[in-house]
Write a protein that holds these residues in place. Structure first.
Motif, short mmCIF file in Angstrom:
data_model
loop_
_atom_site.label_atom_id
_atom_site.label_comp_id
_atom_site.label_asym_id
_atom_site.label_seq_id
_atom_site.Cartn_x
_atom_site.Cartn_y
_atom_site.Cartn_z
N ARG A 8 -46.95 -22.25 -78.48
CA ARG A 8 -47.05 -22.68 -79.88
C ARG A 8 -45.69 -23.15 -80.40
O ARG A 8 -45.62 -24.12 -81.17
CB ARG A 8 -47.60 -21.54 -80.74
N LEU A 9 -44.63 -22.50 -79.95
CA LEU A 9 -43.29 -22.88 -80.39
C LEU A 9 -42.92 -24.28 -79.90
O LEU A 9 -42.43 -25.10 -80.69
CB LEU A 9 -42.27 -21.86 -79.88
N ILE A 10 -43.17 -24.56 -78.64
CA ILE A 10 -42.72 -25.86 -78.09
C ILE A 10 -43.58 -27.02 -78.56
O ILE A 10 -43.20 -28.18 -78.40
CB ILE A 10 -42.66 -25.83 -76.54
N THR A 11 -44.75 -26.72 -79.15
CA THR A 11 -45.60 -27.80 -79.66
C THR A 11 -45.47 -27.99 -81.17
O THR A 11 -46.16 -28.84 -81.73
CB THR A 11 -47.08 -27.57 -79.29
N ARG A 12 -44.61 -27.24 -81.81
CA ARG A 12 -44.38 -27.48 -83.24
C ARG A 12 -43.75 -28.85 -83.45
O ARG A 12 -43.95 -29.49 -84.48
CB ARG A 12 -43.48 -26.39 -83.83
N ASP A 13 -42.94 -29.25 -82.48
CA ASP A 13 -42.35 -30.59 -82.49
C ASP A 13 -42.77 -31.24 -81.18
O ASP A 13 -41.99 -31.30 -80.22
CB ASP A 13 -40.83 -30.48 -82.60
N PRO A 14 -44.00 -31.72 -81.10
CA PRO A 14 -44.60 -32.06 -79.81
C PRO A 14 -43.92 -33.20 -79.06
O PRO A 14 -44.03 -33.28 -77.84
CB PRO A 14 -46.04 -32.44 -80.17
N ASP A 219 -36.12 -22.26 -78.81
CA ASP A 219 -36.57 -23.55 -79.36
C ASP A 219 -35.73 -24.70 -78.82
O ASP A 219 -35.52 -25.71 -79.51
CB ASP A 219 -36.55 -23.53 -80.88
N GLY A 220 -35.26 -24.55 -77.58
CA GLY A 220 -34.46 -25.59 -76.98
C GLY A 220 -35.18 -26.28 -75.84
O GLY A 220 -36.41 -26.32 -75.79
N SER A 221 -34.40 -26.84 -74.93
CA SER A 221 -34.96 -27.56 -73.80
C SER A 221 -34.03 -27.42 -72.61
O SER A 221 -32.88 -26.98 -72.75
CB SER A 221 -35.16 -29.04 -74.15
N VAL A 222 -34.53 -27.80 -71.45
CA VAL A 222 -33.73 -27.69 -70.23
C VAL A 222 -33.70 -29.02 -69.49
O VAL A 222 -34.65 -29.81 -69.56
CB VAL A 222 -34.26 -26.60 -69.28
N ILE A 223 -32.59 -29.23 -68.80
CA ILE A 223 -32.45 -30.33 -67.86
C ILE A 223 -32.24 -29.67 -66.50
O ILE A 223 -31.19 -29.05 -66.26
CB ILE A 223 -31.28 -31.27 -68.21
N VAL A 224 -33.23 -29.74 -65.65
CA VAL A 224 -33.20 -29.07 -64.35
C VAL A 224 -32.88 -30.10 -63.27
O VAL A 224 -33.49 -31.17 -63.22
CB VAL A 224 -34.55 -28.39 -64.05
N THR A 225 -31.94 -29.76 -62.41
CA THR A 225 -31.58 -30.65 -61.31
C THR A 225 -31.94 -30.01 -59.98
O THR A 225 -31.81 -28.79 -59.81
CB THR A 225 -30.07 -30.98 -61.33
N SER A 226 -32.40 -30.84 -59.05
CA SER A 226 -32.73 -30.33 -57.72
C SER A 226 -31.47 -29.85 -57.03
O SER A 226 -30.34 -30.14 -57.46
CB SER A 226 -33.38 -31.44 -56.89
N VAL A 227 -31.64 -29.12 -55.94
CA VAL A 227 -30.48 -28.60 -55.20
C VAL A 227 -29.60 -29.75 -54.73
O VAL A 227 -28.37 -29.71 -54.86
CB VAL A 227 -30.94 -27.74 -54.01
N ALA A 228 -30.22 -30.82 -54.21
CA ALA A 228 -29.44 -31.96 -53.74
C ALA A 228 -28.74 -32.67 -54.88
O ALA A 228 -27.57 -33.07 -54.76
CB ALA A 228 -30.36 -32.94 -52.99
N SER A 229 -29.41 -32.82 -56.02
CA SER A 229 -28.80 -33.47 -57.17
C SER A 229 -27.65 -32.64 -57.73
O SER A 229 -26.62 -33.18 -58.15
CB SER A 229 -29.84 -33.72 -58.26
N THR A 230 -27.83 -31.34 -57.75
CA THR A 230 -26.77 -30.45 -58.24
C THR A 230 -25.51 -30.62 -57.39
O THR A 230 -24.40 -30.71 -57.93
CB THR A 230 -27.23 -28.98 -58.18
#
Length: 251
Positions: A8-14, A219-230
């Motif tokens: 519900r939190l992440i869809t308040r600002d969909p 109420d934030g977000s993530v940028i996830v990188t693969s092992v190779a990209s990291t």
């Protein structure tokens, strides 16, 4: 706060980005709050309808750090089931030693290399990893569900799902559902910004899940990188600086 509250939190600002993935070869996938919510709901419906997932069900997540691993973990928790992470060995090595390695009585294995699990007593789900692949490109053991195509056939809204038991185990061996968010928020380093945009470049799926859950709970977000990209970003600081600027990373 439970996973339903988090949805519900992440869809308040969909429309706001919540999960951005940088994979091998520079592939980028961005999921807004609404899109992440829909992916989780579809996956919940698959787990419930195909496997009767509920409190007491044990779902083993045999995926590398990846946006799809985040979706499957959130969906597992939303059903009230228990997330199990495999030991640091190939699935094929686990199959013949399930009792000794602590993965006995797993009900479902969600994996990106299903043939390694041939012979297990668990039901198999094959997850394709490339970008937005809609089918698994490879051999599947008999009875395996191809998540690439199957997930998309389920509804965007959760149907019937059993109520989560807050005292049930969410992550083996002993993390309870009622403690999931507290566990995530205690992860260090804790974001310093409100509505943080957190860069997560880890080689252990549980750390990725914990830091993702932490950022979403704030109420934030993530940028996830693969092992190779990291590794690539670490070797090229200028690229990492551009990534931070482009994605407006705060932590």
């Amino acid at each position: 706060m439970h996973i339903a509250d988090l949805q519900r939190l992440i869809t308040r600002d969909p429309g706001r980005p919540r999960l951005t993935w940088y994979g091998d070869d520079g592939e980028r996938v961005e999921l807004s709050g609404a899109v992440l919510h829909n992916w989780v709901n579809k996956t919940v419906n698959l787990l419930v309808e195909e496997f009767d997932a509920a409190p007491g069900t044990r779902v083993l997540l045999d995926l590398p750090p990846h946006w799809r691993a985040v979706v499957w973990a959130l969906a597992t928790w939303r059903t009230g089931a228990t997330l199990v992470l495999p030991p640091t060995t190939e699935g094929s090595a686990v199959v013949g030693q399930e009792q000794d390695r602590g993965v006995a009585d797993v009900d479902v294995v969600v994996t990106s290399h299903p043939t390694s699990w041939t012979g297990t007593s668990a039901q198999l789900v094959a997850v394709p990893l490339p970008a937005l692949a809609r089918r698994f490109d490879g051999d599947l053991p008999p009875g395996t569900i191809d998540a690439g195509s199957a997930v998309m056939t389920y509804g965007d809204q959760i149907g019937w799902v059993e109520e989560i038991d807050p005292t049930a185990i969410a992550v083996e061996p002993a993390l309870r559902h009622e403690d999931l968010v507290t566990w995530a928020l205690a992860c260090t380093p804790r974001p310093t910004a409100s509505e943080p945009r957190t860069l997560v470049g880890e080689d252990h799926p549980l750390v990725v899940l914990r830091r993702t859950l932490q950022a979403l709970s704030l109420d934030g977000s993530v940028i996830v990188t693969s092992v190779a990209s990291t590794t690539a970003f670490a070797d090229e600081p200028e690229r990492l600086d551009r990534l931070r600027a482009t994605e407006r990373i705060t932590d």
